[in-house]
Design a protein around this motif. Structure first.
Motif, mmCIF file in Angstrom:
data_model
loop_
_atom_site.group_PDB
_atom_site.id
_atom_site.type_symbol
_atom_site.label_atom_id
_atom_site.label_comp_id
_atom_site.label_asym_id
_atom_site.label_seq_id
_atom_site.Cartn_x
_atom_site.Cartn_y
_atom_site.Cartn_z
ATOM 1 N N ALA A 14 -16.283 34.706 21.829
ATOM 2 C CA ALA A 14 -17.421 34.386 20.977
ATOM 3 C C ALA A 14 -18.242 33.250 21.579
ATOM 4 C CB ALA A 14 -16.939 34.014 19.575
ATOM 5 N N ALA A 15 -17.564 32.234 22.107
ATOM 6 C CA ALA A 15 -18.274 31.116 22.730
ATOM 7 C C ALA A 15 -19.016 31.574 23.979
ATOM 8 C CB ALA A 15 -17.284 30.003 23.072
ATOM 9 N N LEU A 16 -18.409 32.474 24.752
ATOM 10 C CA LEU A 16 -19.080 33.007 25.943
ATOM 11 C C LEU A 16 -20.344 33.767 25.542
ATOM 12 C CD1 LEU A 16 -19.173 33.687 28.981
ATOM 13 C CD2 LEU A 16 -17.718 35.668 28.477
ATOM 14 N N ALA A 17 -20.254 34.582 24.496
ATOM 15 C CA ALA A 17 -21.416 35.355 24.048
ATOM 16 C C ALA A 17 -22.546 34.437 23.618
ATOM 17 C CB ALA A 17 -21.009 36.288 22.908
ATOM 18 N N ARG A 18 -22.234 33.385 22.884
ATOM 19 C CA ARG A 18 -23.277 32.469 22.418
ATOM 20 C C ARG A 18 -23.884 31.675 23.572
ATOM 21 N NH1 ARG A 18 -19.519 31.804 18.163
ATOM 22 N NH2 ARG A 18 -18.680 29.953 19.202
ATOM 23 N N HIS A 19 -23.045 31.223 24.494
ATOM 24 C CA HIS A 19 -23.536 30.442 25.627
ATOM 25 C C HIS A 19 -24.460 31.281 26.504
ATOM 26 C CE1 HIS A 19 -23.548 27.408 28.769
ATOM 27 N NE2 HIS A 19 -23.132 28.310 29.657
ATOM 28 N N MET A 20 -24.054 32.510 26.783
ATOM 29 C CA MET A 20 -24.866 33.368 27.647
ATOM 30 C C MET A 20 -26.133 33.837 26.938
ATOM 31 S SD MET A 20 -23.655 33.483 30.643
ATOM 32 C CE MET A 20 -24.564 34.892 31.301
ATOM 33 N N ALA A 21 -26.085 33.979 25.611
ATOM 34 C CA ALA A 21 -27.275 34.411 24.881
ATOM 35 C C ALA A 21 -28.407 33.401 25.029
ATOM 36 C CB ALA A 21 -26.951 34.614 23.412
ATOM 37 N N ALA A 22 -28.056 32.126 25.200
ATOM 38 C CA ALA A 22 -29.083 31.095 25.384
ATOM 39 C C ALA A 22 -29.643 31.098 26.801
ATOM 40 C CB ALA A 22 -28.497 29.720 25.050
ATOM 41 N N TYR B 105 -23.542 41.500 31.452
ATOM 42 C CA TYR B 105 -22.312 40.704 31.380
ATOM 43 C C TYR B 105 -21.534 41.121 30.127
ATOM 44 C CZ TYR B 105 -25.268 37.886 28.245
ATOM 45 O OH TYR B 105 -26.126 37.475 27.245
ATOM 46 N N PRO B 106 -20.192 41.174 30.214
ATOM 47 C CA PRO B 106 -19.370 41.601 29.069
ATOM 48 C C PRO B 106 -19.077 40.447 28.129
ATOM 49 C CG PRO B 106 -17.979 41.294 30.990
ATOM 50 C CD PRO B 106 -19.386 40.982 31.429
ATOM 51 N N VAL B 107 -19.020 40.754 26.818
ATOM 52 C CA VAL B 107 -18.693 39.732 25.827
ATOM 53 C C VAL B 107 -17.486 40.111 24.984
ATOM 54 C CG1 VAL B 107 -21.086 38.913 25.710
ATOM 55 C CG2 VAL B 107 -20.298 40.661 24.100
ATOM 56 N N ASP B 108 -17.020 41.353 25.079
ATOM 57 C CA ASP B 108 -15.831 41.744 24.309
ATOM 58 C C ASP B 108 -15.202 42.962 24.974
ATOM 59 O OD1 ASP B 108 -13.900 41.540 22.374
ATOM 60 O OD2 ASP B 108 -15.167 42.168 20.701
ATOM 61 N N TRP B 109 -13.899 43.150 24.681
ATOM 62 C CA TRP B 109 -13.141 44.229 25.309
ATOM 63 C C TRP B 109 -12.160 44.849 24.323
ATOM 64 C CZ3 TRP B 109 -14.019 46.085 30.138
ATOM 65 C CH2 TRP B 109 -14.798 45.294 30.994
ATOM 66 N N ALA C 115 -21.158 41.517 18.411
ATOM 67 C CA ALA C 115 -22.577 41.289 18.649
ATOM 68 C C ALA C 115 -23.183 40.374 17.590
ATOM 69 C CB ALA C 115 -23.327 42.620 18.695
ATOM 70 N N ARG C 116 -22.568 40.308 16.425
ATOM 71 C CA ARG C 116 -23.090 39.439 15.374
ATOM 72 C C ARG C 116 -22.887 37.961 15.705
ATOM 73 N NH1 ARG C 116 -24.214 42.647 11.022
ATOM 74 N NH2 ARG C 116 -23.008 44.555 10.759
ATOM 75 N N THR C 117 -21.894 37.634 16.528
ATOM 76 C CA THR C 117 -21.596 36.234 16.802
ATOM 77 C C THR C 117 -22.676 35.568 17.631
ATOM 78 O OG1 THR C 117 -20.390 36.627 18.874
ATOM 79 C CG2 THR C 117 -19.153 36.838 16.826
ATOM 80 N N VAL C 118 -23.534 36.347 18.281
ATOM 81 C CA VAL C 118 -24.541 35.774 19.167
ATOM 82 C C VAL C 118 -25.605 35.036 18.371
ATOM 83 C CG1 VAL C 118 -26.308 36.342 20.881
ATOM 84 C CG2 VAL C 118 -24.096 37.505 20.923
#
Length: 428
Positions: free
Chosen positions: A113-121, A174-178, A219-222
């Motif tokens: 979740a932290a990776l998804a938010r960081h990369m979304a920025a 880039y992947p955010v979940d598996w 995807a909602r965590t972004v």
């Protein structure tokens, strides 16, 4: 999926320490400079590690996580734990990292979740792509390993199967979940479940089910506005899939089979009462309904594309969105037609064709940079170990993307078989 533990400065991996304790030495390792404050590339990795690993409760865990990410980026060949640890120059780090991946207690959900938010920025998602991967294995001990038929050759091979949720951005995918797919052999055999430490309640999901679950959850965590979702619905009821995504406020572009049943719509959006396959609907169009559109990426060249207002015949009762059939024919291979169903009815055709190309781009990023950062290399035996490794490999892949964005110049094919100049125009 968010973590509550705050980052403790020294865990960022860069300061020196006078004490020889392994957990307090610089992350850079013996003979190397500290990680931060040296050059922009080092700072990118330090910032990513800082943001992504802050949910890990202990400083030694955060330090091990950063060591692992750095090792994935620097190790050559297969990303075994011994190879990953080799960059530190400390022999004991191999055992330390093995424990961190296989036997530790940290959970991968908050890290993803932290990776998804960081990369979304830094690399905002333009679309979400559900990508399935077959991970070849040399032995039979790895969790989820089975004999799997190669869809292209029909030959059986030993492999794991995984489904990834990828963000398609301007920089690359880039992947955010598996999701690791487990067969009935793994879920029904108590001995195998115990050996792999598969959690109770784990159930078998096919690729589509796993993809939808990740979209509606991860995807909602972004926190960004919902982006279009691309997934393969050729073996599924596309109308139901589109409705489920629509209920979650996700627009979609679904790859469908030529046999998918559709109901054509009139210009004002009313059903015609006919039910026809996608192939028949596209095949009955007048030539003037097809226009030439330049396709990007791996499908570079001009495609003949038509769009037809329709609705999937298997759409469940309730409020129904207007949909389009997008029929895409390669000028160089006119017998090959790709069919897409979308509710993005106000998008121009060229934009839809570019969106459809995101699936191929993500597949390229997964098989190229993804392999180089270890996404497919875990050889351990436990369910948690696989998830921890692929989570940190996803972080390494994201770091590589930030450091080396995808090249803009992509190979191009001739514009037409005869070398004629084709002028693209929007289909009607």
């Amino acid at each position: 999926m968010t973590g509550s533990a705050a980052w403790q400065g020294a865990g960022a991996g860069g300061g020196t320490s006078s004490a020889p304790c392994p957990d307090d030495r610089p992350v850079a390792g013996a003979g190397q400079v500290a990680l931060t404050g040296v050059d922009p590339e080092a700072d990118v990795l330090a910032d990513l590690s800082h943001e992504v690993l802050h949910s890990l409760a202990r400083r030694d865990q955060r330090r091990s996580g950063e060591l692992y990410i750095r090792g994935l980026l620097t190790a050559s060949g297969r990303k075994t734990i011994r190879n990953i640890a080799s960059h530190t120059g400390v022999p004991a780090d191999a055992q330390r990292l093995h424990h961190f991946i296989s036997d530790s207690t940290w959970h991968w959900g908050p890290v993803r979740a932290a990776l998804a938010r960081h990369m979304a920025a830094l690399a905002p998602p333009r679309a979400w792509v559900v990508h399935t991967a077959t991970l070849p294995r040399t032995g039979h001990g790895g969790v989820g390993t089975d004999h799997i038929a190669d869809p292209r050759t029909g030959r059986s091979r030993t492999a794991q199967r995984a489904v990834g949720l990828w963000a398609a951005s301007e920089r690359g995918g880039y992947p955010v979940d598996w999701h690791l797919r487990l067969s009935s052999r793994w879920l029904g055999d108590a001995r195998l479940r115990e050996q792999a430490a598969i959690p109770a309640g784990t159930v078998a999901l096919d690729a589509l089910e796993a993809g939808l679950e990740m979209v509606l959850d991860s995807a909602r965590t972004v926190g960004a506005p919902h982006r279009p979702v691309l997934l393969d619905a050729r073996q599924a009821p596309a109308g139901r899939v589109a409705a489920l995504l629509g209920d979650g406020d996700f627009p979609c572009l679904l790859r469908i089979s030529g046999s998918q049943l559709l109901t054509p719509l009139t210009a004002d959006g009313r059903g015609t009462g006919r039910v026809i396959t996608a192939r028949q609907l596209a095949g009955g169009l007048a030539p003037r309904r097809f226009g030439l559109v330049r396709a990007p990426g791996l499908w570079t060249g001009h495609h003949e594309v038509a769009r037809v207002p329709c609705r999937a015949a298997d759409t469940p009762p309730g409020p129904q969105r207007r949909q389009l059939l997008l029929a895409q024919r390669d000028v160089l291979s006119p017998l090959h037609t790709a069919f897409w169903l979308t509710d993005l009815t106000d998008w121009p055709t060229s934009a839809l064709v570019q969106l459809a190309a995101a699936s191929a781009r993500v597949a390229r990023d997964a098989s190229g940079p993804g392999r180089r950062t270890g996404l497919y290399d875990f050889e351990g035996r436990t369910f948690a170990g696989w998830h921890r490794h692929v989570t940190l490999a996803s972080a390494a892949h994201a770091a590589a993307l930030l450091l080396h964005p995808r090249e803009r110049g992509e190979s191009r094919r001739p514009a037409s078989p005869a070398g004629r100049r084709l002028h693209p125009k929007e289909p009607r």
